[in-house]
Design a protein around this motif. Structure first.
Motif, PDB file in Angstrom:
ATOM      1  N   ASP A 160      -1.028  -6.942  -1.878  1.00 53.58           N
ATOM      2  CA  ASP A 160      -1.108  -5.927  -2.933  1.00 53.58           C
ATOM      3  C   ASP A 160      -2.162  -4.894  -3.298  1.00 53.58           C
ATOM      4  O   ASP A 160      -2.540  -4.319  -3.813  1.00 53.58           O
ATOM      5  CB  ASP A 160      -1.003  -7.165  -4.324  1.00 53.58           C
ATOM      6  CG  ASP A 160      -0.147  -8.051  -4.880  1.00 53.58           C
ATOM      7  OD1 ASP A 160       1.456  -7.399  -4.138  1.00 53.58           O
ATOM      8  OD2 ASP A 160       0.040  -8.457  -5.433  1.00 53.58           O
ATOM      9  N   LYS A 161      -3.420  -5.565  -2.524  1.00 52.34           N
ATOM     10  CA  LYS A 161      -4.932  -5.194  -2.862  1.00 52.34           C
ATOM     11  C   LYS A 161      -5.371  -4.068  -0.942  1.00 52.34           C
ATOM     12  O   LYS A 161      -5.842  -3.387  -1.296  1.00 52.34           O
ATOM     13  CB  LYS A 161      -5.347  -6.212  -2.800  1.00 52.34           C
ATOM     14  CG  LYS A 161      -6.648  -5.474  -3.371  1.00 52.34           C
ATOM     15  CD  LYS A 161      -8.325  -6.264  -3.878  1.00 52.34           C
ATOM     16  CE  LYS A 161      -9.204  -6.034  -3.800  1.00 52.34           C
ATOM     17  NZ  LYS A 161     -10.056  -6.959  -4.920  1.00 52.34           N
ATOM     18  N   LYS A 209      -0.922 -12.748  -0.834  1.00 49.78           N
ATOM     19  CA  LYS A 209      -0.433 -11.582  -1.446  1.00 49.78           C
ATOM     20  C   LYS A 209      -1.898 -10.314  -2.044  1.00 49.78           C
ATOM     21  O   LYS A 209      -1.167  -9.464  -2.342  1.00 49.78           O
ATOM     22  CB  LYS A 209      -0.620 -12.803  -2.889  1.00 49.78           C
ATOM     23  CG  LYS A 209      -0.538 -11.861  -4.192  1.00 49.78           C
ATOM     24  CD  LYS A 209      -0.023 -12.713  -5.817  1.00 49.78           C
ATOM     25  CE  LYS A 209       0.084 -12.258  -7.240  1.00 49.78           C
ATOM     26  NZ  LYS A 209       0.574 -11.700  -7.054  1.00 49.78           N
ATOM     27  N   ILE A 217       1.338  -0.985   1.533  1.00 50.12           N
ATOM     28  CA  ILE A 217       1.538  -0.843   0.388  1.00 50.12           C
ATOM     29  C   ILE A 217       2.119   0.744   0.266  1.00 50.12           C
ATOM     30  O   ILE A 217       2.941   1.426  -0.580  1.00 50.12           O
ATOM     31  CB  ILE A 217       0.051  -0.481   0.022  1.00 50.12           C
ATOM     32  CG1 ILE A 217      -0.163  -1.979  -1.062  1.00 50.12           C
ATOM     33  CG2 ILE A 217      -0.112  -0.220  -1.716  1.00 50.12           C
ATOM     34  CD1 ILE A 217      -1.751  -2.492  -1.150  1.00 50.12           C
TER      35      ILE A 217
END
Length: 138
Positions: A114-115, A110, A121
């Protein structure tokens, strides 16, 4: 970051990275290629896979998870018409280790998605990117 792509012949090209590494890209015979290298869109998918796997392994190491092997299987669908962008990408992690904590694995994936994983992304801006995993004992 810089890169260079040099035409070889037909539709074969040599990609050279700023860090000094090269990769041959080519197309299938029906597109004028000789099938001597990876397709450019395959390379894009492989780049995303390498980016997210790098993140996940790094996060798991910091969490003191004892990973002994990691395989990432990627499946992608592309739009039927030009530009044939990726419409969906699924990343299936197969992690092998000693006492791997599923919560730590899920957290690492995750965080990458997400980061940290700029490739995931960025591709996620045009495609649906999903992930799952399985854990195998070493």
């Amino acid at each position: 970051m810089k890169a260079r792509v040099k035409w070889i012949d037909g539709v074969a090209m040599l990609g050279e990275s700023e860090s000094g590494h090269g990769i041959v890209m080519d197309g299938p015979p029906d597109a004028g290629g000789r099938n001597v290298g990876v397709r450019p869109m395959e390379l894009l998918l492989l780049g995303m896979g390498g980016c997210t796997e790098f993140d996940v392994l790094s996060i798991l190491r910091k969490a003191r998870q004892q990973v002994t092997d990691c395989v990432l299987e990627l499946t992608a669908e592309r739009a039927p018409a030009d530009p044939k962008v990726f419409t969906s990408i699924h990343a299936h992690f197969i992690l092998t280790g000693r006492g791997l904590d599923p919560r730590q694995v899920e957290r690492a994936i995750k965080l990458s998605a997400d980061k940290y994983c700029s490739a995931s992304i960025m591709l996620g801006a045009v495609a649906t990117v999903t992930h799952d995993f399985e854990i195998r004992d070493a």
